[in-house]
Design a protein around this motif. Structure first.
Motif, mmCIF file in Angstrom:
data_model
loop_
_atom_site.group_PDB
_atom_site.id
_atom_site.type_symbol
_atom_site.label_atom_id
_atom_site.label_comp_id
_atom_site.label_asym_id
_atom_site.label_seq_id
_atom_site.Cartn_x
_atom_site.Cartn_y
_atom_site.Cartn_z
ATOM 1 N N MET A 67 0.773 -1.300 -0.007
ATOM 2 C CA MET A 67 0.096 0.017 -0.031
ATOM 3 C C MET A 67 0.686 1.404 0.066
ATOM 4 S SD MET A 67 -3.223 -0.829 -0.214
ATOM 5 C CE MET A 67 -3.835 0.646 -0.229
ATOM 6 N N LEU A 68 1.996 1.387 0.555
ATOM 7 C CA LEU A 68 2.895 2.437 0.403
ATOM 8 C C LEU A 68 3.385 2.597 -0.932
ATOM 9 C CD1 LEU A 68 5.107 2.072 4.044
ATOM 10 C CD2 LEU A 68 3.779 4.019 3.088
ATOM 11 N N SER A 69 3.658 1.596 -1.584
ATOM 12 C CA SER A 69 3.889 1.621 -2.995
ATOM 13 C C SER A 69 2.696 2.101 -4.020
ATOM 14 C CB SER A 69 4.431 0.426 -3.590
ATOM 15 O OG SER A 69 5.509 -0.051 -3.015
ATOM 16 N N ALA A 70 1.565 1.475 -3.671
ATOM 17 C CA ALA A 70 0.405 2.059 -4.186
ATOM 18 C C ALA A 70 -0.192 3.288 -3.878
ATOM 19 C CB ALA A 70 -0.939 0.879 -4.108
ATOM 20 N N LEU A 71 0.058 3.753 -2.795
ATOM 21 C CA LEU A 71 -0.319 4.977 -2.348
ATOM 22 C C LEU A 71 0.617 6.432 -2.674
ATOM 23 C CD1 LEU A 71 -2.251 4.008 0.929
ATOM 24 C CD2 LEU A 71 -3.365 4.920 -0.970
ATOM 25 N N THR A 72 1.874 5.996 -2.911
ATOM 26 C CA THR A 72 2.706 7.045 -3.273
ATOM 27 C C THR A 72 3.313 7.165 -4.759
ATOM 28 O OG1 THR A 72 4.492 5.648 -2.632
ATOM 29 C CG2 THR A 72 3.542 7.027 -1.105
ATOM 30 N N PRO A 73 3.999 7.907 -5.059
ATOM 31 C CA PRO A 73 4.407 8.241 -6.574
ATOM 32 C C PRO A 73 5.482 7.139 -6.835
ATOM 33 C CG PRO A 73 4.546 10.429 -5.544
ATOM 34 C CD PRO A 73 4.294 9.413 -4.283
ATOM 35 N N LEU A 151 3.135 9.712 -10.665
ATOM 36 C CA LEU A 151 2.007 8.844 -10.150
ATOM 37 C C LEU A 151 1.421 9.844 -9.190
ATOM 38 C CD1 LEU A 151 3.205 5.254 -9.932
ATOM 39 C CD2 LEU A 151 1.918 6.411 -11.903
ATOM 40 N N PRO A 152 0.076 9.816 -8.958
ATOM 41 C CA PRO A 152 -0.564 10.655 -7.944
ATOM 42 C C PRO A 152 -0.435 9.786 -6.606
ATOM 43 C CG PRO A 152 -2.096 9.190 -9.305
ATOM 44 C CD PRO A 152 -0.896 9.149 -9.922
#
Length: 226
Positions: A67-73, A151-152
């Motif tokens: 989730m840290l990868s998915a939620l950050t650029p 990435l957003p």
């Protein structure tokens, strides 16, 4: 508020990763004791540790990291060090769920024990230590498919969900007596699909704007009639 939730998610990831590694080391010690002494109690304790503690730490660590990868650029596949952590995590989860746990159950019931079990737990702890180094050093370059657009980042509400989900999964697993990271799986898969669709939509929109703007610029630059 957003920074506070993100820091909490990072803290939870570090906490569960250290817990996963420490439990892997404890599992290694119990397996070595059981194999060297012939005492089946070592294998039974290893099974309890794996089932009730290590599995929960591993699931929470994997979920918070993804989730840290998915939620950050950073994303999943834009940087080699992130991709390396992702691949190692998937391999570890597969080996722990489908290989180690089954063999531990058999060993606790008196079945012959392969020395590769202790080797596997040592490799698990070593792999987590290597992942920690990757997080700190962030080596290597970007992947060939990283793209140029940034990435957003995820919303504060989604970061809060990422903090709450592994805690809820641990509570549910403790109540049921069996690790069941169902919420984690649903959230990480669902959000990753949603984010990928959002990125594709934005890329298509940006490409469309660029295409429609180019003819106008050429017309504006064309010389007038003489």
């Amino acid at each position: 508020m957003a920074k506070r939730w993100k820091n909490l998610l990072v803290w939870l990831h570090v906490l569960t990763s250290v817990g996963w590694m420490s439990q892997a080391i404890a599992l290694f010690a119990l397996l070595v004791y059981g194999m060297s002494s012939g005492d089946a109690a070592g294998f039974r304790m290893a099974r309890v540790l794996d089932h009730h503690v290590l599995a929960a730490m591993a699931n929470a660590s994997a979920f918070t990291g993804m989730m840290l990868s998915a939620l950050t650029p950073w994303g999943y596949f834009r940087h080699w060090w992130v991709l390396g952590k992702f691949v190692i995590t998937i391999v570890q989860l597969y080996m722990g769920i489908f290989l180690l746990s089954g063999n531990l159950n058999a060993a606790a019931e008196g079945a012959p024990v392969s020395p590769w079990m202790s080797v596997g737990t040592a490799l698990m702890a070593s792999a987590i230590a290597f992942q920690c180094w990757l997080s700190v050093a962030k080596p290597w370059t970007k992947t060939p498919w990283s793209g140029t657009a940034k990435l957003p980042s995820g919303s504060p509400a989604m970061v809060a969900v990422a903090v709450a989900v592994p805690i809820a999964d641990i509570a549910i697993g403790t109540y049921l007596g069996n690790p069941m990271p169902v919420l984690s799986l649903l959230v990480v898969i669902g959000y990753s699909i949603r984010r990928a669709a959002t990125v594709r939509s934005r890329s298509s929109a940006a490409s469309g704007r660029g295409t429609s703007a180019r003819p106008a610029r050429r017309d504006a630059a064309a010389p007038g009639p003489r």
